[in-house]
Scaffold this active site. Sequence first.
Site, short mmCIF file in Angstrom:
data_model
loop_
_atom_site.label_atom_id
_atom_site.label_comp_id
_atom_site.label_asym_id
_atom_site.label_seq_id
_atom_site.Cartn_x
_atom_site.Cartn_y
_atom_site.Cartn_z
N SER A 1 85.37 -84.28 -56.45
CA SER A 1 86.20 -85.13 -57.30
C SER A 1 86.58 -84.28 -58.50
O SER A 1 85.90 -84.28 -59.53
CB SER A 1 85.42 -86.37 -57.76
OG SER A 1 85.03 -87.14 -56.66
N LYS B 1 91.59 -90.51 -57.29
CA LYS B 1 90.13 -90.66 -57.29
C LYS B 1 89.61 -90.96 -58.71
O LYS B 1 88.75 -91.82 -58.91
CB LYS B 1 89.49 -89.37 -56.76
CG LYS B 1 87.98 -89.31 -56.87
CD LYS B 1 87.29 -90.29 -55.97
CE LYS B 1 85.79 -90.30 -56.22
NZ LYS B 1 85.11 -91.34 -55.47
N LYS C 1 82.24 -87.67 -65.68
CA LYS C 1 83.26 -86.62 -65.48
C LYS C 1 84.54 -87.22 -64.91
O LYS C 1 85.65 -86.92 -65.36
CB LYS C 1 82.65 -85.56 -64.55
CG LYS C 1 83.57 -84.53 -63.99
CD LYS C 1 84.01 -84.80 -62.56
CE LYS C 1 82.90 -85.03 -61.57
NZ LYS C 1 83.33 -85.33 -60.22
P1 NDP Z 1 75.19 -83.37 -56.23
O1 NDP Z 1 74.89 -83.15 -57.67
O2 NDP Z 1 74.24 -84.13 -55.38
O3 NDP Z 1 75.40 -81.92 -55.49
C1 NDP Z 1 76.20 -80.95 -56.07
C2 NDP Z 1 76.37 -79.78 -55.12
O4 NDP Z 1 77.09 -78.75 -55.79
C3 NDP Z 1 75.05 -79.15 -54.66
O5 NDP Z 1 75.23 -78.60 -53.38
C4 NDP Z 1 74.88 -78.06 -55.71
O6 NDP Z 1 74.07 -76.98 -55.27
C5 NDP Z 1 76.29 -77.57 -55.85
N1 NDP Z 1 76.49 -76.88 -57.13
C6 NDP Z 1 76.22 -77.34 -58.37
N2 NDP Z 1 76.57 -76.42 -59.29
C7 NDP Z 1 77.04 -75.35 -58.60
C8 NDP Z 1 77.53 -74.09 -58.98
N3 NDP Z 1 77.63 -73.71 -60.27
N4 NDP Z 1 77.93 -73.22 -58.02
C9 NDP Z 1 77.85 -73.56 -56.72
N5 NDP Z 1 77.37 -74.76 -56.28
C10 NDP Z 1 76.99 -75.63 -57.23
O7 NDP Z 1 76.65 -83.99 -56.18
P2 NDP Z 1 77.28 -84.97 -55.08
O8 NDP Z 1 77.07 -84.38 -53.73
O9 NDP Z 1 76.85 -86.35 -55.36
O10 NDP Z 1 78.82 -84.87 -55.50
C11 NDP Z 1 79.67 -83.80 -55.10
C12 NDP Z 1 81.10 -84.22 -55.46
O11 NDP Z 1 81.43 -85.41 -54.73
C13 NDP Z 1 81.27 -84.56 -56.95
O12 NDP Z 1 82.54 -84.15 -57.40
C14 NDP Z 1 81.15 -86.08 -56.98
O13 NDP Z 1 81.83 -86.64 -58.09
C15 NDP Z 1 81.79 -86.44 -55.65
N6 NDP Z 1 81.39 -87.73 -55.08
C16 NDP Z 1 80.06 -88.09 -54.97
C17 NDP Z 1 79.73 -89.34 -54.45
C18 NDP Z 1 78.31 -89.81 -54.30
O14 NDP Z 1 78.09 -90.99 -53.95
N7 NDP Z 1 77.30 -88.96 -54.51
C19 NDP Z 1 80.76 -90.30 -54.04
C20 NDP Z 1 82.11 -89.78 -54.10
C21 NDP Z 1 82.39 -88.56 -54.63
P3 NDP Z 1 72.47 -76.99 -55.50
O15 NDP Z 1 71.91 -77.62 -54.26
O16 NDP Z 1 72.14 -75.56 -55.66
O17 NDP Z 1 72.19 -77.78 -56.75
#
Ligand code: NDP
Length: 309
Positions: free
Chosen positions: A109, A184, A253
């Site tokens: 997102s 979104k 965010k």
């Molecule tokens: P999480 O915080 O659970 O996971 C984030 C992911 O991004 C992890 O794989 C993390 O890796 C990785 N990450 C974080 N920082 C970095 C970095 N600097 N470089 C590379 N990788 C990085 O987030 P979500 O999965 O919940 O959300 C992901 C996206 O989807 C967001 O934009 C969110 O707004 C959107 N979203 C989420 C929903 C939900 O219900 N959770 C619903 C709809 C949209 P690591 O494992 O190393 O921390």
Amino acid sequence: MWGHFSRVHISPAHMSVAFLGLGAIGAPMASHLAKTVDLVVWNRTAEKAIAFAARYGVRTAPTPAAAAAGRSAIITCLPTSREVEAVLDGADGLLAGMSRGSTLIDCTSGDPASSRRIAARLAERGICFIDAPVSGGVVGAEKGTLTVMVGGEQATLDSVMQLLETFGKKIVLAGPVGCGHALKAVNNALLAVHIWSAGEGLAALARAGVSPAAALDVINASSGRSNASENLIPQRVLTRAFPRTFRLALLEKDVAIAADFLREQEVPSPVLQQIAELFRLARVELGEEVDHVEAVRLIERHARQEIHG
Ligand code: NDP
């Protein structure tokens, strides 16, 4: 013309795909691809990628560049557009591995301006881009019933439709690059308004002696109902369960992106500017790891009134 697309029913088994970002929603999305396409995964914390690969019988890559090498489609699902831009660059970055003719599908997102910048950089190298954020939560991702809102060219969407269909049920082209992210952000701003306003109203009703369960029973049979009143608050607040599925920091965010977007479009937006500020304060007070519905805890704290079943 923008709108719904008819589904392409071609087996995607021949497609080679890389998925980056196995977080709360990324991992269940990637699990559907693992059953359907030739998949390689990369995650910043390698242990998560290794565990995922062992569970679903796919390969891991040591770097984004290695993940992207030889792949026709690369999917990113990271917290914000900042992290997406960061994984593009450097010797280990996506750009070092992606080939001409491939497509980057950003399911983060993210924000529209960053997406337009990323798309322009990729276009110089003959690489296509769509922003394809999702809605439906972790449960929707597990069931493969997410809504996917896309910004980009119709031809690009058509070429990857089969991939999106592995985790998406409703897939809609919103407009040019950035429009998926704009849509979104507005959707999530509405979610934030619904959670916050329901929390305020229920706290006041509870104070006045109205049972929150009875109040929700009436609201959910009336015109004030929303996903917050029908599902989130009964299942998470009244029960005091507060499961962590979508971090409040991520919703904050999204609301900030929506507030910026409305200002850019020069639409007077006192409600959405205010909700952005309230969620900013909520993140400062409650921290990075709490769930989005825990914003209600802040209302309860300031009202000195719990909303329980
Ligand atoms: P999480 O915080 O659970 O996971 C984030 C992911 O991004 C992890 O794989 C993390 O890796 C990785 N990450 C974080 N920082 C970095 C970095 N600097 N470089 C590379 N990788 C990085 O987030 P979500 O999965 O919940 O959300 C992901 C996206 O989807 C967001 O934009 C969110 O707004 C959107 N979203 C989420 C929903 C939900 O219900 N959770 C619903 C709809 C949209 P690591 O494992 O190393 O921390």
